[in-house]
Design a protein around this motif. Sequence first.
Motif, PDB file in Angstrom:
ATOM      1  N   VAL A  25      -1.160  -0.906 -10.487  1.00 30.86           N
ATOM      2  CA  VAL A  25      -1.685  -0.002  -9.462  1.00 30.86           C
ATOM      3  C   VAL A  25      -3.213  -0.032  -9.471  1.00 30.86           C
ATOM      4  CG1 VAL A  25      -1.813   2.392  -8.660  1.00 30.86           C
ATOM      5  CG2 VAL A  25       0.324   1.523  -9.645  1.00 30.86           C
ATOM      6  N   VAL A  26      -3.808  -0.309  -8.289  1.00 28.38           N
ATOM      7  CA  VAL A  26      -5.254  -0.156  -8.098  1.00 28.38           C
ATOM      8  C   VAL A  26      -5.443   0.854  -6.968  1.00 28.38           C
ATOM      9  CG1 VAL A  26      -5.731  -2.511  -8.854  1.00 28.38           C
ATOM     10  CG2 VAL A  26      -5.494  -2.022  -6.413  1.00 28.38           C
ATOM     11  N   ASN A  27      -6.686   1.220  -6.691  1.00 30.91           N
ATOM     12  CA  ASN A  27      -6.857   2.285  -5.692  1.00 30.91           C
ATOM     13  C   ASN A  27      -8.022   2.062  -4.749  1.00 30.91           C
ATOM     14  OD1 ASN A  27      -8.884   2.810  -7.675  1.00 30.91           O
ATOM     15  ND2 ASN A  27      -8.991   4.929  -7.020  1.00 30.91           N
ATOM     16  N   GLN A  28      -7.926   2.691  -3.591  1.00 28.19           N
ATOM     17  CA  GLN A  28      -9.090   2.902  -2.738  1.00 28.19           C
ATOM     18  C   GLN A  28      -9.985   3.830  -3.539  1.00 28.19           C
ATOM     19  OE1 GLN A  28      -8.186   4.415   1.235  1.00 28.19           O
ATOM     20  NE2 GLN A  28      -9.996   5.718   1.134  1.00 28.19           N
ATOM     21  N   THR A  29     -11.232   3.459  -3.741  1.00 27.18           N
ATOM     22  CA  THR A  29     -12.064   4.160  -4.724  1.00 27.18           C
ATOM     23  C   THR A  29     -12.338   5.618  -4.395  1.00 27.18           C
ATOM     24  OG1 THR A  29     -14.095   3.399  -3.642  1.00 27.18           O
ATOM     25  CG2 THR A  29     -13.220   2.032  -5.420  1.00 27.18           C
ATOM     26  N   THR A  30     -12.117   6.020  -3.133  1.00 25.16           N
ATOM     27  CA  THR A  30     -12.438   7.388  -2.732  1.00 25.16           C
ATOM     28  C   THR A  30     -11.231   8.317  -2.742  1.00 25.16           C
ATOM     29  OG1 THR A  30     -12.200   6.713  -0.420  1.00 25.16           O
ATOM     30  CG2 THR A  30     -14.416   6.699  -1.336  1.00 25.16           C
TER      31      THR A  30
ATOM     32  N   VAL B 219       0.845  -1.197   0.000  1.00 26.60           N
ATOM     33  CA  VAL B 219       0.000   0.000   0.000  1.00 26.60           C
ATOM     34  C   VAL B 219       0.879   1.245   0.000  1.00 26.60           C
ATOM     35  CG1 VAL B 219      -1.744   1.329   1.268  1.00 26.60           C
ATOM     36  CG2 VAL B 219      -1.836  -1.175   1.265  1.00 26.60           C
ATOM     37  N   VAL B 220       0.538   2.213  -0.866  1.00 29.67           N
ATOM     38  CA  VAL B 220       1.177   3.538  -0.832  1.00 29.67           C
ATOM     39  C   VAL B 220       0.065   4.557  -0.599  1.00 29.67           C
ATOM     40  CG1 VAL B 220       3.124   2.904  -2.303  1.00 29.67           C
ATOM     41  CG2 VAL B 220       1.067   3.851  -3.353  1.00 29.67           C
ATOM     42  N   LYS B 221       0.290   5.502   0.321  1.00 29.10           N
ATOM     43  CA  LYS B 221      -0.785   6.446   0.658  1.00 29.10           C
ATOM     44  C   LYS B 221      -0.800   7.682  -0.229  1.00 29.10           C
ATOM     45  CE  LYS B 221       1.745   8.873   4.325  1.00 29.10           C
ATOM     46  NZ  LYS B 221       1.777   9.222   5.766  1.00 29.10           N
ATOM     47  N   ASP B 222       0.324   7.974  -0.896  1.00 27.64           N
ATOM     48  CA  ASP B 222       0.384   9.184  -1.720  1.00 27.64           C
ATOM     49  C   ASP B 222       1.564   9.106  -2.685  1.00 27.64           C
ATOM     50  OD1 ASP B 222       2.625   9.611  -0.075  1.00 27.64           O
ATOM     51  OD2 ASP B 222       1.543  11.001   1.243  1.00 27.64           O
TER      52      ASP B 222
ATOM     53  N   THR C 257      -4.277   9.088  -8.159  1.00 29.44           N
ATOM     54  CA  THR C 257      -4.108   7.676  -8.503  1.00 29.44           C
ATOM     55  C   THR C 257      -3.528   7.544  -9.904  1.00 29.44           C
ATOM     56  OG1 THR C 257      -5.909   6.913  -7.086  1.00 29.44           O
ATOM     57  CG2 THR C 257      -5.300   5.493  -8.912  1.00 29.44           C
ATOM     58  N   GLN C 258      -4.077   8.323 -10.842  1.00 33.91           N
ATOM     59  CA  GLN C 258      -3.583   8.245 -12.217  1.00 33.91           C
ATOM     60  C   GLN C 258      -2.141   8.718 -12.303  1.00 33.91           C
ATOM     61  OE1 GLN C 258      -5.546   6.760 -14.751  1.00 33.91           O
ATOM     62  NE2 GLN C 258      -3.427   6.619 -15.433  1.00 33.91           N
ATOM     63  N   ALA C 259      -1.819   9.770 -11.547  1.00 29.79           N
ATOM     64  CA  ALA C 259      -0.443  10.275 -11.553  1.00 29.79           C
ATOM     65  C   ALA C 259       0.526   9.240 -10.983  1.00 29.79           C
ATOM     66  CB  ALA C 259      -0.363  11.571 -10.749  1.00 29.79           C
ATOM     67  N   ILE C 260       0.105   8.545  -9.924  1.00 30.16           N
ATOM     68  CA  ILE C 260       0.942   7.500  -9.333  1.00 30.16           C
ATOM     69  C   ILE C 260       1.135   6.349 -10.315  1.00 30.16           C
ATOM     70  CG2 ILE C 260       0.939   5.673  -7.572  1.00 30.16           C
ATOM     71  CD1 ILE C 260      -0.229   7.776  -5.633  1.00 30.16           C
ATOM     72  N   ALA C 261       0.049   5.930 -10.969  1.00 30.30           N
ATOM     73  CA  ALA C 261       0.142   4.844 -11.954  1.00 30.30           C
ATOM     74  C   ALA C 261       1.067   5.237 -13.104  1.00 30.30           C
ATOM     75  CB  ALA C 261      -1.246   4.490 -12.480  1.00 30.30           C
ATOM     76  N   ASP C 262       0.911   6.463 -13.604  1.00 28.51           N
ATOM     77  CA  ASP C 262       1.763   6.930 -14.699  1.00 28.51           C
ATOM     78  C   ASP C 262       3.227   6.987 -14.257  1.00 28.51           C
ATOM     79  OD1 ASP C 262      -0.452   7.199 -16.301  1.00 28.51           O
ATOM     80  OD2 ASP C 262      -0.649   9.357 -16.010  1.00 28.51           O
TER      81      ASP C 262
ATOM     82  N   ARG D 150      -6.312   1.153 -14.881  1.00 23.11           N
ATOM     83  CA  ARG D 150      -6.958   2.456 -14.694  1.00 23.11           C
ATOM     84  C   ARG D 150      -8.477   2.350 -14.608  1.00 23.11           C
ATOM     85  NH1 ARG D 150      -5.191   5.842 -19.769  1.00 23.11           N
ATOM     86  NH2 ARG D 150      -3.330   4.577 -19.463  1.00 23.11           N
ATOM     87  N   ASP D 151      -9.052   1.234 -15.075  1.00 23.27           N
ATOM     88  CA  ASP D 151     -10.509   1.125 -15.054  1.00 23.27           C
ATOM     89  C   ASP D 151     -11.055   0.836 -13.659  1.00 23.27           C
ATOM     90  OD1 ASP D 151      -9.490  -1.427 -14.918  1.00 23.27           O
ATOM     91  OD2 ASP D 151     -10.883  -2.295 -16.374  1.00 23.27           O
TER      92      ASP D 151
END
Length: 408
Positions: free
Chosen positions: A240-245, A194-197, A251-256, A281-282
């Motif tokens: 990379v997936v995310n906590q939906t909120t 898990v990464v928070k930011d 999230t997109q910046a982290i994935a990129d 990303r979906d």
Amino acid sequence: MKTFNVPVIYRSPLITAIKNSRKQLDRMKKDFTPTVLDFGPLKVLLARHFGFCFGVENAIEIAFRTLDENPDKRIFLLSEMIHNPHVNNDLLARGVQFIMDTAGKQLVPWESLNPEDIVIIPAFGTTLEIEAKLTSLGIAPLQYNTTCPFVERVWNKAEQIGQQSYTVIVHGKPGHEETRATFSHSTSSTPTVVVKDMAEAQLLATFITGEKPAAEFYELFKGQYSPGFDVVKDLQRVGVVNQTTMLATETQAIADYIRNVMMDRYALTAATAGEHFADARDTLCYATNDNQSAVTGLLQEEADLAIVVGGYNSSNTSHLVELCEERLPTFFISSDEKLVSANEVEHWDFHHKQELHSFTFLPQKEQVTIMLTSGASCPDALVEAVIRKLLSFYGLEHKIEELAAKFK
């Protein structure tokens, strides 16, 4: 999209009329300009999208139906169903008991439960470990399950890329119920961290590139990686997936960012990036996207201040506050009761986890313009109540009914 039977106490004739009107004019949800409510001395810029999302309405319908259908049974929620105090207090008033608080602290001992009890899983979902615990007590864990379908979609994506030998990186708040649940489900099929930011994503990247010695990972990410995590082997293929909120843009910046790190590390091209990075990303939630995009549209306008309504422990709401704070004075309130007067407001500072009492609120000018939005777990009735309270400071409460009629 499916509609739900949500208690009328959470509805607002005014907000419903406005939302229906905007939907008719913008069925494809491409217009993120706010709705302008001009009352003369007060102008309210209402975000294009706000309030209850699909997952929240689904959870509320299941919970209240369960109460109505089981008047003689003990009913428990694993923890808060959603992060809104008004909804949770309504459930408590109906006799529901919370087994844990939002941090996972036990409030009701497991051994006090019996097979006749009903246990509702909240909208955030729960861990596989808790599901197993309920099963051991003779309680079917998924019989009363309000887990948001968009949260389950994240779990499915994590499992899918895990089966392709990718490690899952979860962008989320490590202590949040949803992230704990996603971590548990993901860990069952693949190594997970898990990464928070972005700062933690950048720190993780130093272990991908080998800039930092592997041994340091286990201390720096303590409590955020799955058992048996091998920092050398398990960071060679990731997704990379995310906590939906979370903030969708973050999230997109982290994935990129992680994708670019992998491309540099393994000398990949855009065509071969998939060898070491899975595109997930979906998993971004539509409601999170819509509400945050609506605030971005709201912030294109000029205003004196912003008000964001929602539960103080609501992640999605705090991100709306975060966006507004970049542009103008912002007041994060849980209800209209926090608007004490035209000069006083009680509001939440989510950065320092404290409620502030400010004696500077509405500016003294001919027309005050306020941006207004709310989180995905906030009832529309509260937003209307905030508008009514604001109008009361100008002696204009009667304008609400006139306004609602215009949108019918």
